[in-house]
Design an enzyme around this catalytic site. Sequence first.
Site, PDB file in Angstrom:
ATOM      1  N   GLU A 325       0.994  -1.274   0.329  1.00  0.00           N
ATOM      2  CA  GLU A 325       0.007  -0.241   0.113  1.00  0.00           C
ATOM      3  C   GLU A 325       1.267   1.469  -0.156  1.00  0.00           C
ATOM      4  O   GLU A 325       1.517   1.321   0.761  1.00  0.00           O
ATOM      5  CB  GLU A 325      -1.290   0.119   1.159  1.00  0.00           C
ATOM      6  CG  GLU A 325      -1.440  -0.746   1.512  1.00  0.00           C
ATOM      7  CD  GLU A 325      -2.892  -1.305   2.336  1.00  0.00           C
ATOM      8  OE1 GLU A 325      -3.815  -1.319   2.125  1.00  0.00           O
ATOM      9  OE2 GLU A 325      -2.498  -0.641   3.537  1.00  0.00           O
ATOM     10  N   CYS A 326       0.543   2.232  -0.711  1.00  0.00           N
ATOM     11  CA  CYS A 326       0.988   3.448  -0.958  1.00  0.00           C
ATOM     12  C   CYS A 326       2.775   3.872  -0.833  1.00  0.00           C
ATOM     13  O   CYS A 326       3.669   2.832  -1.593  1.00  0.00           O
ATOM     14  CB  CYS A 326       0.670   4.045   0.192  1.00  0.00           C
ATOM     15  SG  CYS A 326       1.466   6.017  -0.653  1.00  0.00           S
ATOM     16  N   GLY A 327       3.613   3.300   0.398  1.00  0.00           N
ATOM     17  CA  GLY A 327       5.182   3.808   0.138  1.00  0.00           C
ATOM     18  C   GLY A 327       5.267   2.379   0.061  1.00  0.00           C
ATOM     19  O   GLY A 327       6.671   1.835  -0.160  1.00  0.00           O
ATOM     20  N   MET A 330       5.650   1.379  -3.518  1.00  0.00           N
ATOM     21  CA  MET A 330       6.460   2.224  -4.101  1.00  0.00           C
ATOM     22  C   MET A 330       8.110   0.972  -4.235  1.00  0.00           C
ATOM     23  O   MET A 330       8.545   1.113  -4.734  1.00  0.00           O
ATOM     24  CB  MET A 330       6.856   3.382  -3.647  1.00  0.00           C
ATOM     25  CG  MET A 330       5.657   4.079  -3.870  1.00  0.00           C
ATOM     26  SD  MET A 330       6.189   6.272  -2.953  1.00  0.00           S
ATOM     27  CE  MET A 330       4.303   6.697  -2.482  1.00  0.00           C
ATOM     28  N   THR A 425      -1.410  -0.953  -4.548  1.00  0.00           N
ATOM     29  CA  THR A 425      -2.047   0.482  -4.756  1.00  0.00           C
ATOM     30  C   THR A 425      -1.661   1.325  -4.013  1.00  0.00           C
ATOM     31  O   THR A 425      -1.289   1.254  -3.227  1.00  0.00           O
ATOM     32  CB  THR A 425      -3.433   0.127  -3.698  1.00  0.00           C
ATOM     33  OG1 THR A 425      -3.511  -0.199  -2.396  1.00  0.00           O
ATOM     34  CG2 THR A 425      -4.438  -1.295  -4.186  1.00  0.00           C
TER      35      THR A 425
END
Length: 434
Positions: A325-327, A330, A425
Site C-alpha cells: 500500500e502506497c509506500g 513504491m 495500490t
Amino acid sequence: MTQGLMIAAPASGSGKTTVMLGLARALCRSGQRVQCFKSGPDYIDPAFHRAATGRASFNLDSWAMGAGRIGELLAKGADADIALAEGSMGLHDGVAVPGALGTGASADVALLAGWPVVLVIDASGQAQTAGAVAMGMAAYRPGIRVAGVVLNKVASPRHEALLRAGMEPAGIAVFGALPRDAGIGLPERHLGLVQAGEHSELPRFLDRAANLITAHLDVAGMVAAAGSTPLRGEGEPITPPGQRIALAQDAAFTFTYPHLLDGWRAAGAEILPFSPLADQGPDSTADVCWLPGGYPELHAGRIAAAGGFAEALRRFAATRPVHGECGGYMVMGAGLEAADGSRHAMVGLLGLETSFAKRRMHLGYRRAVLGAGIPGHEAGAVLAGHEFHYASILHQPDAPLATVCDAAGASVAETGSRRGHATGTFFHLIEGAS
C-alpha cells in the site's frame, strides 16, 4: 456506552492535538482509563494517543465505515472511564458526496456517538469575533452540541477577557485559555506529525502537555460535559490476507490502521513483523506478505542497499502473494526517485517508477472495484480506502489492479497494478466488502 467528548476545531492547526494529548495524559495520571479515537483516515495520530494512554486508539470514519463497524469499534472502550475522540481538519469538513454514513466529517462521528464537542479555537488575531465563530460552529448542523471552548494562543489577560466577553452572548462555556507562548508543539513533515516512534522525548512532551492542560483548563468541567448515545453493532468480519502474515514494520513502513490489525487477529491470523531497514525478509513460513505505507522516500538509500530484504522478498513472491500500500507499493516497484533527483533501485516485483522530485499531492477517499484479487479480497470486491502522498508516477507498465474513483465518483488514474503474485495500490484499505 462509555461517555465521551469530541475534541475538534474550526480548522487544522488550531491546537486540538495538544489539547487531546494533554487531556488524555492528565486523565490517565489521575487514575482514569481513557479510550482514544481518531475521526477520519489518519494513521499517525492514533500512535500518539496510544503513547498517552497505553491503549490502542481506533479510527472512526463515517465515509468508509457502516454503523456496525463504528459501533463495534466504540465497544472497544466499554471498560474505559471516558472516551476522547480527536477530530480532523475543521469540525464540519468532509467530502461533497456522502459515503456509508456521512461525508467523513468529525461532526458525523460526534452525532453518531452522541459526544458533545470541545471546540479548540486559535484566538490569534481576534477577540470577540471568536464568540461568533463558536456560535456559528454550534449552530451550523442540527444535533451538534458544543459543550464549550478552549481558547488557544491567548496573548494576555486582557485578550482573554475580551475573548470571554465574546463567548457570553454566544452562550458558550469557556473551559479555559492556553497561553500563546506555551512553548509546546510537535514537529511536522509533509504527511503530518513526525511519527510517535521517532520521538525520544515523547513521554516528556506528553507530561508537559498534561501539566499545561491541568494548569489552565477546567478538566473536571470537561469530563462532566461528556455524553453518549447507544450505538451497538458488528461490522462484517474482517478477512485477513492470510493465516500467517509477514508484515513489514519499521520507520519506513508504519501506516496500518489499528482496526484492521485487530480484525486480522480476531479472525485467528498471526502477524509476523519484520524490518526491511534492518535488511530482514519476510518469515519463510508466512503465507502472505503485506508492505504498508510509510516514508520510503526518507529511507530510499537504505532500502536500496538492503539486498537481503530484496532477495528474500523476490523469493517469497515467486510462490506467495505480496501486497503493498502506497509506500509499500513504491518499494515493490522498479525504482524511486528521491527529492534530490537521485534514483534508487527498489525490489522490482512491479515495473512502477515513482518520483518525489516531481511532487504532487494526491489526497482523498477512494472507492475501488478490484479487477483481480488481492490477499483477503477476491476480484470484483468493492473496497473503501484513502490516498495521501506526494509521489508522481513516472512509469507504470503492469496491468491495472482496479477501477478507482474518488468520493465524488470521478475516475482516478492511480489504479494500482499487478504482476504475478505481486499487487499494489496507492490507497490504504479502510473497509471492504465482496
